[in-house]
Design a protein around this motif. Structure first.
Motif, PDB file in Angstrom:
ATOM      1  N   CYS A 186     -41.566 -19.385 -40.242  1.00 25.87           N
ATOM      2  CA  CYS A 186     -40.801 -19.631 -39.016  1.00 25.87           C
ATOM      3  C   CYS A 186     -39.318 -19.643 -39.369  1.00 25.87           C
ATOM      4  O   CYS A 186     -38.940 -19.512 -40.539  1.00 25.87           O
ATOM      5  N   LYS A 187     -38.491 -19.784 -38.356  1.00 26.04           N
ATOM      6  CA  LYS A 187     -37.051 -19.896 -38.556  1.00 26.04           C
ATOM      7  C   LYS A 187     -36.576 -21.229 -38.007  1.00 26.04           C
ATOM      8  O   LYS A 187     -37.029 -21.670 -36.951  1.00 26.04           O
ATOM      9  N   LEU A 188     -35.675 -21.872 -38.752  1.00 28.85           N
ATOM     10  CA  LEU A 188     -35.084 -23.139 -38.321  1.00 28.85           C
ATOM     11  C   LEU A 188     -33.677 -22.853 -37.786  1.00 28.85           C
ATOM     12  O   LEU A 188     -32.828 -22.333 -38.512  1.00 28.85           O
ATOM     13  N   ARG A 189     -33.484 -23.194 -36.537  1.00 27.36           N
ATOM     14  CA  ARG A 189     -32.170 -22.964 -35.907  1.00 27.36           C
ATOM     15  C   ARG A 189     -31.454 -24.311 -35.778  1.00 27.36           C
ATOM     16  O   ARG A 189     -31.883 -25.198 -35.045  1.00 27.36           O
ATOM     17  N   PHE A 190     -30.351 -24.427 -36.520  1.00 27.60           N
ATOM     18  CA  PHE A 190     -29.575 -25.671 -36.526  1.00 27.60           C
ATOM     19  C   PHE A 190     -28.272 -25.500 -35.732  1.00 27.60           C
ATOM     20  O   PHE A 190     -27.675 -24.421 -35.724  1.00 27.60           O
ATOM     21  N   SER A 191     -27.859 -26.602 -35.121  1.00 25.62           N
ATOM     22  CA  SER A 191     -26.541 -26.666 -34.452  1.00 25.62           C
ATOM     23  C   SER A 191     -25.914 -28.009 -34.799  1.00 25.62           C
ATOM     24  O   SER A 191     -26.517 -29.071 -34.584  1.00 25.62           O
ATOM     25  N   TYR A 192     -24.701 -27.942 -35.362  1.00 27.71           N
ATOM     26  CA  TYR A 192     -23.997 -29.190 -35.657  1.00 27.71           C
ATOM     27  C   TYR A 192     -23.569 -29.851 -34.349  1.00 27.71           C
ATOM     28  O   TYR A 192     -23.293 -29.193 -33.358  1.00 27.71           O
ATOM     29  N   THR A 193     -23.506 -31.166 -34.407  1.00 25.73           N
ATOM     30  CA  THR A 193     -22.918 -31.920 -33.296  1.00 25.73           C
ATOM     31  C   THR A 193     -21.488 -32.298 -33.671  1.00 25.73           C
ATOM     32  O   THR A 193     -21.039 -32.084 -34.802  1.00 25.73           O
ATOM     33  N   GLU A 194     -20.794 -32.869 -32.763  1.00 23.71           N
ATOM     34  CA  GLU A 194     -19.376 -33.185 -33.010  1.00 23.71           C
ATOM     35  C   GLU A 194     -19.220 -34.146 -34.179  1.00 23.71           C
ATOM     36  O   GLU A 194     -18.284 -33.988 -34.981  1.00 23.71           O
ATOM     37  N   LYS A 195     -20.101 -35.104 -34.332  1.00 29.19           N
ATOM     38  CA  LYS A 195     -19.940 -36.113 -35.376  1.00 29.19           C
ATOM     39  C   LYS A 195     -20.952 -35.970 -36.513  1.00 29.19           C
ATOM     40  O   LYS A 195     -21.176 -36.924 -37.257  1.00 29.19           O
ATOM     41  N   TYR A 196     -21.504 -34.789 -36.650  1.00 28.44           N
ATOM     42  CA  TYR A 196     -22.381 -34.555 -37.808  1.00 28.44           C
ATOM     43  C   TYR A 196     -21.542 -34.687 -39.075  1.00 28.44           C
ATOM     44  O   TYR A 196     -20.413 -34.202 -39.106  1.00 28.44           O
ATOM     45  N   PRO A 197     -22.017 -35.386 -40.121  1.00 28.96           N
ATOM     46  CA  PRO A 197     -23.386 -35.849 -40.417  1.00 28.96           C
ATOM     47  C   PRO A 197     -23.693 -37.283 -40.001  1.00 28.96           C
ATOM     48  O   PRO A 197     -24.740 -37.791 -40.392  1.00 28.96           O
ATOM     49  N   ASP A 198     -22.811 -37.926 -39.243  1.00 28.67           N
ATOM     50  CA  ASP A 198     -23.155 -39.254 -38.756  1.00 28.67           C
ATOM     51  C   ASP A 198     -24.084 -39.168 -37.549  1.00 28.67           C
ATOM     52  O   ASP A 198     -24.566 -40.208 -37.071  1.00 28.67           O
ATOM     53  N   GLU A 199     -24.299 -37.977 -37.055  1.00 28.06           N
ATOM     54  CA  GLU A 199     -25.303 -37.693 -36.030  1.00 28.06           C
ATOM     55  C   GLU A 199     -26.251 -36.611 -36.576  1.00 28.06           C
ATOM     56  O   GLU A 199     -25.841 -35.784 -37.386  1.00 28.06           O
ATOM     57  N   ILE A 200     -27.477 -36.663 -36.134  1.00 21.58           N
ATOM     58  CA  ILE A 200     -28.411 -35.654 -36.636  1.00 21.58           C
ATOM     59  C   ILE A 200     -28.106 -34.315 -35.955  1.00 21.58           C
ATOM     60  O   ILE A 200     -27.661 -34.285 -34.800  1.00 21.58           O
ATOM     61  N   PRO A 201     -28.311 -33.206 -36.633  1.00 14.29           N
ATOM     62  CA  PRO A 201     -28.076 -31.901 -36.020  1.00 14.29           C
ATOM     63  C   PRO A 201     -29.183 -31.557 -35.025  1.00 14.29           C
ATOM     64  O   PRO A 201     -30.291 -32.107 -35.091  1.00 14.29           O
ATOM     65  N   GLU A 202     -28.880 -30.674 -34.109  1.00  9.76           N
ATOM     66  CA  GLU A 202     -29.905 -30.164 -33.213  1.00  9.76           C
ATOM     67  C   GLU A 202     -30.735 -29.133 -33.986  1.00  9.76           C
ATOM     68  O   GLU A 202     -30.198 -28.366 -34.781  1.00  9.76           O
ATOM     69  N   VAL A 203     -32.018 -29.127 -33.759  1.00  8.46           N
ATOM     70  CA  VAL A 203     -32.888 -28.207 -34.495  1.00  8.46           C
ATOM     71  C   VAL A 203     -33.941 -27.626 -33.557  1.00  8.46           C
ATOM     72  O   VAL A 203     -34.451 -28.318 -32.673  1.00  8.46           O
TER      73      VAL A 203
END
Length: 234
Positions: A52-69
């Motif tokens: 499969c493929k993992l699609r990540f999106s950083y959030t504004e406060k990443y890494p203090d917030e988890i990324p969208e996946v």
């Protein structure tokens, strides 16, 4: 913490680690990218292995917030596996808050695929063994027949007696049950006459015939002169 700087540095590291596999989808307002993963024994266009493929999106406060996946382009997944894998990744992300974590998340997802594939492969092997066992048992039953019990035998006997109990076996005709006499054999088997004539022909005058043995020749509907005439003509 300078979140943007942390994110840029991690993207450079990921590009080096997953050289040729990391796919950048965009960087505005935050980085979006895809990393493919696959299990051991994976073969394209077959039912072997998982991918499969993992699609990540950083959030504004990443890494203090988890990324969208997101999980996309999965192959050979069973129903519900994408949801389970995403839940596993989110759990790992929450355990690693405060530090860059994409490499950790990808590695954990890779291990999850390997474990899941081992379970699927084992289940397939057990299913194949069970089907083979069932086929062997079915084949054996073909030769075993129906097991006889006291009850089943009595039921069969009652049915048999009801169907055949009143019938008598026909007696053979008298002609079939008794042995034929010599005279009857002589009358029914013409080869006996021919063999006797042959014997007389081979013996010539040296053979003496007791005429008293042929006193009943008239009953055979044969003429002794005819027999001798036939002998002379041959």
């Amino acid at each position: 913490m300078d979140y943007q700087d942390e994110q840029n540095n991690e993207i450079e590291a990921l590009d080096s680690i997953y050289c040729g596999e990391l796919e950048i989808l965009g960087s505005t307002p935050h980085h979006k990218f895809i990393i493919p993963i696959k299990s051991e024994e994976y073969e394209p266009d077959t039912e072997n292995g998982l991918t499969c493929k993992l699609r990540f999106s950083y959030t504004e406060k990443y890494p203090d917030e988890i990324p969208e996946v997101e999980i996309c382009d999965s192959e050979n997944f069973e129903e519900g596996d994408e949801t389970l894998l995403k839940e596993h990744i989110v759990q790992q992300a929450n355990e690693n808050l405060g530090t860059v974590m994409i490499f950790t998340l990808v590695s954990s997802a890779q291990e999850w695929l390997n474990t899941k594939w081992d379970e699927i492969r084992k289940a397939r092997e057990e299913f194949a063994i069970q089907k083979e066992k069932e086929a062997e048992e079915a084949e054996m039953k073909r030769f075993e027949g129906t097991r006889v019990t006291v009850e089943s035998f009595l039921t069969w006997k009652a049915k048999f007696d009801a169907e055949f109990g009143g019938k008598k076996v026909p007696e053979k005709d008298d002609k079939e049950s008794r042995k034929l006499t010599g005279r009857e054999l002589f009358l029914t088997d013409k080869t006996l006459i021919e063999s006797d004539l042959k014997f007389l022909e081979d013996g010539g005058d040296s053979i003496k015939v007791d005429e008293s043995l042929f006193q009943d020749l008239e009953e055979l509907d044969l003429d002794a002169d005819d027999i001798l005439d036939d002998d002379d003509s041959s």
